[in-house]
Design an enzyme around this catalytic site. Structure first.
Site, mmCIF file in Angstrom:
data_model
loop_
_atom_site.group_PDB
_atom_site.id
_atom_site.type_symbol
_atom_site.label_atom_id
_atom_site.label_comp_id
_atom_site.label_asym_id
_atom_site.label_seq_id
_atom_site.Cartn_x
_atom_site.Cartn_y
_atom_site.Cartn_z
ATOM 1 C CG ASN A 12 5.434 -4.473 -10.927
ATOM 2 O OD1 ASN A 12 6.232 -5.579 -11.200
ATOM 3 N ND2 ASN A 12 5.553 -3.394 -11.056
ATOM 4 C CG HIS A 98 7.024 0.248 -11.961
ATOM 5 N ND1 HIS A 98 7.165 0.912 -10.606
ATOM 6 C CD2 HIS A 98 5.915 0.368 -11.916
ATOM 7 C CE1 HIS A 98 6.407 0.703 -9.885
ATOM 8 N NE2 HIS A 98 5.169 0.557 -10.449
ATOM 9 C CD GLU A 100 8.028 0.667 -7.058
ATOM 10 O OE1 GLU A 100 8.844 -0.452 -7.589
ATOM 11 O OE2 GLU A 100 7.359 0.794 -6.164
HETATM 12 P P1 PGA Z 1 0.587 -1.074 -6.004
HETATM 13 O O1 PGA Z 1 1.670 -0.419 -6.679
HETATM 14 O O2 PGA Z 1 -0.540 -1.719 -6.289
HETATM 15 O O3 PGA Z 1 1.003 -1.776 -5.562
HETATM 16 O O4 PGA Z 1 -0.065 0.441 -5.426
HETATM 17 C C1 PGA Z 1 1.178 -0.538 -8.439
HETATM 18 C C2 PGA Z 1 2.716 -0.548 -9.131
HETATM 19 O O5 PGA Z 1 3.621 0.190 -9.039
HETATM 20 O O6 PGA Z 1 2.456 -1.591 -9.983
#
Ligand code: PGA
Length: 264
Positions: A12, A98, A100
């Site tokens: 991602n 996600h 976020e």
């Molecule tokens: P990270 O993010 O591997 O940087 O912790 C994972 C994600 O948000 O899918």
């Protein structure tokens, strides 16, 4: 009989890399990951690079997916991208929900449910992200939170379709923090998710569902996480932007798969 689930390693990229950097990374992944045919490898670059990513990876065993979509088919939705547009450029997967997007764009389970339906209707695989915050974990609300995200997120979607999806367990406290879940924590949650999904379908069908883990996965901790029975891959954020780290994870996953095939 144990279901054979192909491991999925998904990168991602989030809102990172300029075009030239994206080309270089895609080219590197193509070259480096070519021998690792025992796993499915997926990259999810920003929308703007999807079409070129599909072109570069044509005929190669590397899937290209999007990080989001909008559920309406077309119309006055300024700034949005539909499932049909993504399908047309050649996306195979779409990350949906996600943390976020849930946090910064206020996406609700109800809205995500519509996104999943739109994605499935266009023949792409949704990767539904679910996960608890640190507060939810410390107050003992982890399973309730996940159950709610699954129940409302998957409402009305038929069991057979649910089993073709990918669920990504991404504890919010592990995303981008450098602190991944312990493998025992991941396995406990993944088993729980499979049990919840079995209620949508049945035990046997739920065995086919891929449940991947995300949250500070890197080439050093991937082996332990991916060795868990119910961890069927990884959704990788930060480490997917580095060729060495991402391909290190793909290599680890591939060798685990080959080891277990040799043992069975
Ligand atoms: P990270 O993010 O591997 O940087 O912790 C994972 C994600 O948000 O899918």
């Amino acid at each position: 009989m144990e279901a054979v689930r192909r491991t999925l390693i998904a990168g991602n990229w989030k809102m990172n890399l300029l075009r030239e950097e994206a080309y270089v990374l895609i080219g590197g992944i193509l070259q480096e990951s070519a021998p690792y045919t025992g796993v499915d490898t997926l990259i999810c670059p920003p929308f703007l690079y999807l079409e070129i990513a599909v072109q570069i990876t044509k005929n190669a065993p590397l899937f290209v997916g999007a990080q989001n979509l909008f559920y309406e088919e077309s119309g006055p939705f300024t700034g949005e991208i539909s499932a049909a547009m993504l399908r047309e450029v050649g996306c195979s997967h779409v990350i949906i929900g996600h943390s976020e997007r849930r946090a910064y764009f206020r996406e609700s389970n109800r809205e995500l449910n519509r996104k999943i339906s739109a994605c499935l209707a266009c023949g792409m695989t949704p990767i539904l992200c679910i996960g608890e915050t640190l507060e939810q974990r410390t107050t003992g609300a982890t399973f309730e939170t996940l159950n709610e995200q699954l129940t409302y997120g998957l409402q009305g979607i038929d069991g057979a379709s649910v089993c073709t999806m990918v669920i990504a367990y991404e504890p919010v406290w592990a995303i981008g923090t450098g602190v991944s879940a312990e493998s025992s924590q991941a396995e406990e949650v993944h088993r729980f998710i499979r049990d919840v999904i079995a209620k949508f379908t049945d035990e046997e069908s739920a065995q086919a569902l891929r449940i991947i883990y995300g949250g500070s996965v890197n080439s050093a901790n991937a082996g332990e996480l991916l060795s868990c029975d119910n961890v069927d891959g990884a959704l990788v954020g930060g480490a997917s932007l580095s060729l060495d780290s991402f391909c290190g994870i793909v290599r680890t996953a591939d060798s685990l798969k080959k080891q277990s095939a040799a043992m069975s």
